[in-house]
Design an enzyme around this catalytic site. Structure first.
Site, PDB file in Angstrom:
ATOM      1  CD  GLU A 148      -3.351  -2.285   7.250  1.00 42.69           C
ATOM      2  OE1 GLU A 148      -2.202  -2.478   6.845  1.00 42.69           O
ATOM      3  OE2 GLU A 148      -4.038  -1.310   6.923  1.00 42.69           O
ATOM      4  CD  GLU A 176      -2.822   5.623   6.617  1.00 35.42           C
ATOM      5  OE1 GLU A 176      -2.812   5.680   5.375  1.00 35.42           O
ATOM      6  OE2 GLU A 176      -1.911   5.082   7.284  1.00 35.42           O
ATOM      7  CG  ASN A 182      -1.718   1.270   1.363  1.00 39.03           C
ATOM      8  OD1 ASN A 182      -1.749   2.083   0.437  1.00 39.03           O
ATOM      9  ND2 ASN A 182      -2.378   1.447   2.498  1.00 39.03           N
ATOM     10  CG  HIS A 231      -5.665   2.132   5.126  1.00 37.75           C
ATOM     11  ND1 HIS A 231      -5.227   3.044   6.059  1.00 37.75           N
ATOM     12  CD2 HIS A 231      -4.670   1.222   4.996  1.00 37.75           C
ATOM     13  CE1 HIS A 231      -4.016   2.701   6.457  1.00 37.75           C
ATOM     14  NE2 HIS A 231      -3.648   1.595   5.827  1.00 37.75           N
ATOM     15  CB  SER A 259       5.449  -1.612  11.895  1.00 38.54           C
ATOM     16  OG  SER A 259       5.047  -0.264  12.114  1.00 38.54           O
ATOM     17  CE  LYS A 298      -0.144   3.262   4.741  1.00 34.80           C
ATOM     18  NZ  LYS A 298      -0.022   3.364   6.179  1.00 34.80           N
ATOM     19  N   GLY A 334       2.750   2.465  10.710  1.00 31.14           N
ATOM     20  CA  GLY A 334       3.705   3.556  10.538  1.00 31.14           C
ATOM     21  C   GLY A 334       4.431   3.953  11.811  1.00 31.14           C
TER      22      GLY A 334
HETATM   23  P1  13P Z   1       3.185   0.504   7.598  1.00 29.02           P
HETATM   24  O1  13P Z   1       3.683  -0.788   7.017  1.00 29.02           O
HETATM   25  O2  13P Z   1       3.913   1.712   7.071  1.00 29.02           O
HETATM   26  O3  13P Z   1       3.091   0.458   9.080  1.00 29.02           O
HETATM   27  O4  13P Z   1       1.685   0.698   7.052  1.00 29.02           O
HETATM   28  C1  13P Z   1       0.810  -0.360   7.148  1.00 29.02           C
HETATM   29  C2  13P Z   1      -0.421  -0.023   6.413  1.00 29.02           C
HETATM   30  O5  13P Z   1      -1.162   0.865   6.789  1.00 29.02           O
HETATM   31  C3  13P Z   1      -0.694  -0.769   5.180  1.00 29.02           C
HETATM   32  O6  13P Z   1      -1.979  -0.508   4.714  1.00 29.02           O
END
Ligand code: 13P
Length: 250
Positions: free
Chosen positions: A167, A97, A9, A95, A212, A11, A173
């Site tokens: 997640e 976010e 992903n 997601h 992560s 982002k 992150g």
């Molecule tokens: P990270 O791997 O940067 O923690 O992000 C995970 C994520 O949100 C994947 O959709």
């Protein structure tokens, strides 16, 4: 046996040149990835480039979001057909976010799941709890609520047409990964909740871990019985790291 699936992903990251370099690197290393399904979910504006670069390779691609609408006066939105126009296979829905920063509700996410599935895309349904929810012991309730919204709208069988990504928000992150045992426990609970409604669907549906996951911790997470892959943020932006995770999945 569920085929493991590793999806990047990206982002809101990358440029035309960085994506070219990243995909050249990923394609060059795919020969060492034996059994995992691999995909990248790109910013929509780069899907033309991504589809051109990945056509004929073993790496699939998709979007990070979609509209519930088919077309019309919805400024800034991207439809399922637009994603399909660039041969996308996947689309991420819900997601964290999007849930937290853009106010997407369980009901809206369930609608997006349905629209994606009916259009022929494979939705990657993201679920997961905040730190506060984990600490107050309601992780399973939160995941159950998020999945049930999809089941109520589309029926339990619909889950088998998608992928679930667990997640935990506190792990995204932050560099703080759930331990393999902690992740496995939640994955097993999610599968059990689905099994109570339909054992065959529970057995079939792939549940990725996200938060992560990186080249260093992927192998031990992916070794857990109910972890069927990963949804990778930061580590999917470097070919070497992403490939290491894909290789760890088999
Ligand atoms: P990270 O791997 O940067 O923690 O992000 C995970 C994520 O949100 C994947 O959709």
């Amino acid at each position: 046996m569920r085929k493991p699936i590793i999806a990047g992903n990206w982002k809101m990251n990358g440029s035309r040149s960085s994506i070219k370099e990243l995909l050249d690197g990923v394609k060059a290393g795919m020969g060492d990835v034996k059994s995992a399904e691999v995909a990248v979910c790109a910013p929509a504006i780069y899907l033309a480039d991504v589809s051109e670069q990945l056509s004929g390779s073993d790496v699939a691609w998709g979007g990070q979001n979609l509209s519930t609408e088919a077309s019309g006066a919805f400024t800034g939105e991207i439809s399922a057909d637009m994603l399909l126009d660039f041969n996308s296979k996947f689309v991420i829905v819900g997601h964290s976010e999007r849930r937290t920063l853009y106010g997407e509700t369980d009901e809206l996410v369930a609608e997006k799941f349905e629209v994606a599935r009916k259009a022929g895309l494979t939705p990657i349904l993201c679920i997961g709890e905040s730190l506060e929810e984990r600490e107050s012991g309601v992780t399973n309730d939160v995941c159950g609520r998020q999945i049930n919204a999809v089941i109520e709208r589309s029926g339990v069988e619909a889950l088998a047409d998608g992928v679930i990504a667990y997640e935990p928000i506190w792990a995204i992150g932050t560099g703080k990964t759930a331990t393999p045992e902690m992740a496995q426990e939640t994955h097993a609970s999610i599968r059990k909740m689905i099994a109570e409604k339909d054992a065959a669907v529970a057995d079939k549906v792939r549940i990725q871990y996200g938060g992560s996951m990186n080249a260093g911790n992927a192998a031990e997470l992916l070794a857990m019985e109910d972890i069927d892959g990963g949804l990778i943020g930061g580590a999917s932006l470097k070919a070497e790291d992403f490939l290491a995770i894909c290789k760890a999945a088999g």
